[in-house]
Scaffold this active site. Structure first.
Site, mmCIF file in Angstrom:
data_model
loop_
_atom_site.group_PDB
_atom_site.id
_atom_site.type_symbol
_atom_site.label_atom_id
_atom_site.label_comp_id
_atom_site.label_asym_id
_atom_site.label_seq_id
_atom_site.Cartn_x
_atom_site.Cartn_y
_atom_site.Cartn_z
ATOM 1 N N ASN A 281 40.342 37.987 38.068
ATOM 2 C CA ASN A 281 38.968 38.160 38.978
ATOM 3 C C ASN A 281 39.160 39.612 40.157
ATOM 4 O O ASN A 281 40.512 40.467 40.174
ATOM 5 C CB ASN A 281 38.360 36.969 40.258
ATOM 6 C CG ASN A 281 39.452 36.442 41.002
ATOM 7 O OD1 ASN A 281 40.332 37.332 41.663
ATOM 8 N ND2 ASN A 281 40.253 35.352 40.303
ATOM 9 N N ARG A 282 38.164 39.651 40.550
ATOM 10 C CA ARG A 282 38.626 41.159 42.021
ATOM 11 C C ARG A 282 39.039 40.793 43.031
ATOM 12 O O ARG A 282 39.111 41.565 44.544
ATOM 13 C CB ARG A 282 37.203 41.981 42.061
ATOM 14 C CG ARG A 282 36.513 42.697 40.512
ATOM 15 C CD ARG A 282 35.623 43.101 41.234
ATOM 16 N NE ARG A 282 34.924 43.450 39.342
ATOM 17 C CZ ARG A 282 35.006 45.027 39.038
ATOM 18 N NH1 ARG A 282 36.469 45.299 39.119
ATOM 19 N NH2 ARG A 282 34.680 45.087 37.529
#
Ligand code: CTP
Ligand code: CA
Length: 238
Positions: free
Chosen positions: A34-35
């Site tokens: 994920n970011r």
């Protein structure tokens, strides 16, 4: 009051902070991620350390440098982060769950690299749910009568069913943590990304005691300082 105790209000406290995004492997060379940059978690670690705390940073994937003067435990997956967190909280006074924990992981990890082949169908990735680490540690604390202060983080956008505050209140209730720090994510005013990887953000600090949500704005360090200050005040009020 001693000047020293005011400057180092957490000097007898152990604070455990999880940060970064978990990586969930598909095979030896690939993962689902994920970011999360880990910036907010690291800012919290700096702030807690500067307030005099003994800090344990449980770090998943980060895109920023690790802080000095704190104990670092590296993890990759949600299950590793769970094990490290459940162990560290036993001797801690405060747990801050700033990590972006993957909600799902691939149901298995291939032992060798997945190859593209012409003679078989394209692969399908089946996901299974990861445990809710935060809800789990809160339940365990309550079951054994522990006194750790437990802080969750949430990123919400709001949608047609409710705004950021509606979702945040429901999440605080569901998780049972003492404080929930809510980040407003999604499109910023200039159409840019509002939180992920950015240096500045805007949060609401919700308290389970029902007191008015506290607004904090500015750099991630400023937000971290506001969260740590709230924690210091809550500990002092006990
Ligand atoms: N969290 C956790 N374990 C998970 C997922 C999240 O401990 N498996 C923690 C996060 O570290 C954070 C808080 O729970 O402190 C809220 O995370 P969030 O992703 O906003 O909550 P979810 O319950 O996963 O809800 P959503 O469906 O909105 O993602
Ligand atoms: Ca989630």
């Amino acid at each position: 009051k001693l000047a020293g105790s005011a400057a180092k209000p957490l000097s007898t406290k152990k604070v455990v902070i999880t940060a970064g995004g978990t990586l969930e492997p598909l095979d030896p060379v690939r993962y689902l991620g994920n970011r999360s940059s880990g910036k907010q978690g690291i800012a919290l670690a700096n702030s807690a350390r500067d307030a005099g705390a003994e800090v344990v940073l449980i770090a998943a994937h980060l895109e920023v440098q690790l802080p000095e003067g704190v104990e670092i435990i590296r993890v990759e997956t949600a299950l590793e982060l769970q094990a490290a967190t459940e162990h560290a909280i036993e001797s801690a006074d405060v747990l801050i769950m700033a990590a972006a924990v993957a909600d799902f992981r691939p149901d298995h990890t291939e032992q060798s690299k997945i190859k593209k082949r012409d003679d078989t169908a394209d692969p399908v990735i089946t996901l299974v749910r990861n445990p809710d680490i935060l809800a789990g540690v809160v339940n365990h604390r309550n079951a054994v009568g522990g006194s750790q202060l437990i802080v969750g983080f949430a990123a919400e956008t709001g949608d047609e069913h409710g705004d950021v505050l509606d979702y945040a209140k429901a999440k605080l209730e569901r998780k049972g943590c003492d404080l929930l720090v809510v980040n407003q994510v999604g499109q910023g005013p200039q159409g840019g990304e509002r939180t992920f990887g950015q240096d500045s953000n805007q949060v609401l600090i919700l308290d389970r005691d029902g007191s008015e949500p506290l607004k904090a704005e500015g750099s991630k360090q400023a937000v971290a300082d506001a969260v740590i200050e709230r924690i210091v005040n809550k500990i002092a009020a006990r």
